[in-house]
Design a protein around this motif. Structure first.
Motif, PDB file in Angstrom:
ATOM      1  N   VAL A  17      13.894  95.523 -14.482  1.00  6.83           N
ATOM      2  CA  VAL A  17      15.254  95.114 -14.855  1.00  6.83           C
ATOM      3  C   VAL A  17      16.244  96.174 -14.363  1.00  6.83           C
ATOM      4  O   VAL A  17      15.836  97.278 -13.983  1.00  6.83           O
ATOM      5  CB  VAL A  17      15.365  94.931 -16.393  1.00  6.83           C
ATOM      6  N   PRO A  18      17.548  95.884 -14.348  1.00 10.24           N
ATOM      7  CA  PRO A  18      18.520  96.908 -13.951  1.00 10.24           C
ATOM      8  C   PRO A  18      18.378  98.168 -14.802  1.00 10.24           C
ATOM      9  O   PRO A  18      18.103  98.079 -16.004  1.00 10.24           O
ATOM     10  CB  PRO A  18      19.862  96.222 -14.194  1.00 10.24           C
ATOM     11  N   GLY A  19      18.566  99.335 -14.178  1.00  7.86           N
ATOM     12  CA  GLY A  19      18.363 100.620 -14.835  1.00  7.86           C
ATOM     13  C   GLY A  19      19.027 100.753 -16.195  1.00  7.86           C
ATOM     14  O   GLY A  19      18.433 101.276 -17.142  1.00  7.86           O
ATOM     15  N   PHE A  20      20.240 100.219 -16.318  1.00  8.83           N
ATOM     16  CA  PHE A  20      20.984 100.437 -17.567  1.00  8.83           C
ATOM     17  C   PHE A  20      20.296  99.793 -18.773  1.00  8.83           C
ATOM     18  O   PHE A  20      20.510 100.209 -19.898  1.00  8.83           O
ATOM     19  CB  PHE A  20      22.431  99.938 -17.433  1.00  8.83           C
ATOM     20  N   MET A  21      19.447  98.767 -18.550  1.00  8.69           N
ATOM     21  CA  MET A  21      18.749  98.144 -19.673  1.00  8.69           C
ATOM     22  C   MET A  21      17.246  98.429 -19.652  1.00  8.69           C
ATOM     23  O   MET A  21      16.477  97.874 -20.446  1.00  8.69           O
ATOM     24  CB  MET A  21      19.023  96.634 -19.712  1.00  8.69           C
ATOM     25  N   GLY A  22      16.847  99.377 -18.778  1.00 13.60           N
ATOM     26  CA  GLY A  22      15.429  99.645 -18.563  1.00 13.60           C
ATOM     27  C   GLY A  22      14.713 100.211 -19.779  1.00 13.60           C
ATOM     28  O   GLY A  22      13.611  99.766 -20.137  1.00 13.60           O
ATOM     29  N   TYR A  23      15.357 101.185 -20.430  1.00 12.35           N
ATOM     30  CA  TYR A  23      14.700 101.860 -21.554  1.00 12.35           C
ATOM     31  C   TYR A  23      14.472 100.897 -22.712  1.00 12.35           C
ATOM     32  O   TYR A  23      13.376 100.815 -23.278  1.00 12.35           O
ATOM     33  CB  TYR A  23      15.555 103.046 -21.996  1.00 12.35           C
ATOM     34  N   LYS A  24      15.530 100.157 -23.074  1.00 15.10           N
ATOM     35  CA  LYS A  24      15.429  99.224 -24.203  1.00 15.10           C
ATOM     36  C   LYS A  24      14.426  98.112 -23.921  1.00 15.10           C
ATOM     37  O   LYS A  24      13.720  97.654 -24.823  1.00 15.10           O
ATOM     38  CB  LYS A  24      16.810  98.621 -24.509  1.00 15.10           C
ATOM     39  N   THR A  25      14.375  97.688 -22.670  1.00 17.74           N
ATOM     40  CA  THR A  25      13.413  96.654 -22.275  1.00 17.74           C
ATOM     41  C   THR A  25      11.986  97.167 -22.451  1.00 17.74           C
ATOM     42  O   THR A  25      11.135  96.494 -23.050  1.00 17.74           O
ATOM     43  CB  THR A  25      13.664  96.247 -20.803  1.00 17.74           C
ATOM     44  N   LEU A  26      11.748  98.382 -21.964  1.00 20.55           N
ATOM     45  CA  LEU A  26      10.403  98.954 -22.061  1.00 20.55           C
ATOM     46  C   LEU A  26      10.004  99.150 -23.526  1.00 20.55           C
ATOM     47  O   LEU A  26       8.879  98.825 -23.933  1.00 20.55           O
ATOM     48  CB  LEU A  26      10.357 100.280 -21.297  1.00 20.55           C
ATOM     49  N   GLU A  27      10.962  99.646 -24.305  1.00 13.74           N
ATOM     50  CA  GLU A  27      10.705  99.855 -25.732  1.00 13.74           C
ATOM     51  C   GLU A  27      10.321  98.533 -26.412  1.00 13.74           C
ATOM     52  O   GLU A  27       9.373  98.481 -27.221  1.00 13.74           O
ATOM     53  CB  GLU A  27      11.970 100.438 -26.385  1.00 13.74           C
ATOM     54  N   ALA A  28      11.044  97.480 -26.057  1.00 11.56           N
ATOM     55  CA  ALA A  28      10.776  96.180 -26.677  1.00 11.56           C
ATOM     56  C   ALA A  28       9.410  95.631 -26.265  1.00 11.56           C
ATOM     57  O   ALA A  28       8.701  95.010 -27.069  1.00 11.56           O
ATOM     58  CB  ALA A  28      11.880  95.188 -26.305  1.00 11.56           C
TER      59      ALA A  28
END
Lengths: 373, 373
Positions: free
Chosen positions: A75-86
């Protein structure tokens, strides 16, 4: 055919190349909010399932992902961390190429607790650079680690001699962020666009190398005293970009309309830097591990795949990630937690598997070894 | 002190230098809508009268100008023609440096009918270039007429090595307009920024010359078979501007906000190219008249006047115009109609008067004459 199921979050250019690759063996589902991108994914292989989804609805992940054996996050970098966490919270193994800014190791405890395997930054750079560093850190005492990488148009045109497979904003970000290197065991920071020099890289000839901030996890994981990344461009590109920066065109200053100089300049660059459909790109990379007595050089040069309409960028990045996905799904890498690629590369079988997997897809990493006097 | 009255329309930088010069001898009134500019004019010499006026109210001119013996027009180019027409209609002699695009000769009949003398384009280039061409057209058979001119910062800075005493939009207009030259008696048009070459100009050293469209009335008035103008810049400037043009930054294309690329780029250039208060500029110019047996070279180099806070641009342009104003007021030039400077220069006394007038103000035109074998 394997009956395992893979969910790919994001349906951009790299995701589609990965979906196409994985669908030959696995049951693949691609999620994206962009219907055009989903249609392009399905166009290549009708067995791919596509689901339109707003991936910022992180609460839905446990439902969406319930049936998958592995998830790929792109996903785009700005939403990468939250996506991975989810995804981790949904209890799924992951191979990730979202390249976000946050420290991924903050998710390590969660991944261990959820008993999932997370391989992150598993593209070409970061990705292959880390894998090679990790592998050779177990083979020799690396004193110097350096790598050079460029994703470039095959047919460069003036005045920029460059095209970007993603938004100019992300490219400019790379040109305006200080570069963190390691020297004698200490993190040293260089100004953006510093360290410019001409270097020969076969088969492209003379390219310009300059310092970029691409070491990421390597700054903290491996005990190598000297490490640096340089990015490669055709001659003329960095000079012109420097002049734009020097002229203030990429500053946060505001026009009378309230838009920043940086925003309008990136908007003007967008068309100029955009690849046309089927316009060929190339990827060139060289990774060097050395000490006083030995030098190991890994080189890779790859071009746009005309037959499959796959950019070199998507091939070199995507196939590294799909190789890692295969390692997880075949239980060849079973550790629980978050692993940047250098930790995966320390496993020799895994490293050889990835090099071999890439080679089967004609992404060829050539190794040369030199004894130094 | 002379008791004649001069009205100056416009109170920009050049106007203020002219007002200051003329107020030493004449009764001077300056008109402008901009109170700050008017205050600056008065600051230099308290005997100058200032009048706030919207000069686009052309119907008011006969009232406003009733008491003046001569008018100087120095308004923005886009309103130059209408301003000059209104002054002629008010029955006043004029020296004009508004440098508008319309054909000034369309006002010739009106000027004759109103029995007024109009000297137009009477700055440095156009202006001195025309005067010299006119003068030598009566002295020799000119085969080749060429001139080189640059208004430049004394201390050039990267990346543009340039400052503009007026809006970047006007400078860019010069860089994007084809250049009309005369070759073997025919008008020939060259692309913008063509004819680039390195040339030495003492005392500045190597400058870059390129074709610009500055011949104006000379294309039609004098029977010289070969004529060209080149503009001078420090090295690096035209290369960078070319790259911006090549990248589309100066095109009419529109951003998502509806503003054109050209507009935002010029706005971003504005600060970069703007002279700081008392930042020194220079003017360099060389005018060459030649035929098979003879070559005459006029050279001028001038710098910012620190004592009087007058830019070189305003000195070289303004004093040429005030010299012409003196010629009209002292009845040394009494012809009725519209006269571009080459027609004024054909009068030897007038030509010598202007060269002498400039020299008294330390704008020195050095003449060299060579016999060719």
């Amino acid at each position: 055919m394997d009956n395992q199921r893979i969910g790919i979050l994001g349906s951009g250019m790299v995701s589609r190349t990965m979906a196409n690759d994985l669908a030959k063996k696995f049951n693949v589902t691609v999620f994206d909010i962009n219907e055009h991108n989903l249609a392009l994914a399905k166009e290549k292989d009708a067995t791919i399932t596509t689901i339109k989804a707003d991936l910022s609805n992180y609460n839905n992940y446990s439902t969406w992902l319930a049936d998958f054996d592995l998830v790929i996050t792109a996903v785009p970098g700005f939403m990468g961390y939250k996506t991975l966490e989810a995804v981790i919270n949904a209890g799924k193994n992951v191979a990730d190429i979202s390249f976000f800014e946050e420290d991924v190791m903050m998710l390590n405890d969660l991944a261990k607790q959820k008993q999932v395997t997370v391989i992150t930054d598993i593209g070409v750079a970061p990705g292959m650079s880390n894998l090679i560093a990790g592998y050779y850190s177990t083979q020799m005492s690396i004193e110097n680690f350096e790598f050079y990488v460029g994703g470039l148009p095959k047919n460069p045109q003036p005045p920029f001699y460059y095209k970007a497979p993603f938004s100019p904003i992300d490219v400019i970000e790379e040109y305006t962020r200080p570069a963190r290197f390691k020297e004698n065991g200490t993190i040293v920071t260089y100004p953006p666009l510093s360290g410019r020099r001409q270097m020969e890289f076969s088969p492209l000839g003379t390219l310009e190398a300059f310092n970029t901030d691409g070491l990421r996890s390597l700054l903290y994981t491996l005990n190598i005293p000297n490490m640096k990344e340089q990015t490669l461009r055709y001659n003329g590109h960095i000079e012109l970009v420097s002049q734009l920066i020097n002229a203030g065109f990429l500053s946060d200053k505001k026009l009378s309309s309230g838009i920043t100089y940086n925003q309008v300049t990136c908007e003007m660059l967008f068309n100029n830097w955009q690849y046309q459909p089927n316009e060929p790109d190339v990827t060139i990379m060289q990774v060097i591990c050395s000490n006083a007595s030995k030098k190991v050089v890994y080189s890779m040069y790859d071009e746009f795949d005309e037959t499959n309409g796959q950019s070199s960028m998507s091939r070199t990045t995507g196939f590294t990630c799909t190789a890692a996905a295969n390692l997880i799904l075949s239980n060849q890498f079973q550790k629980k937690g978050v692993f940047p690629p250098e930790l995966l590369g320390q496993n020799h079988d895994c490293f050889e598997f990835i090099i071999d997997y890439l080679s089967q897809r004609n992404v060829n990493w050539i190794k040369e070894e030199y004894a130094l006097s």
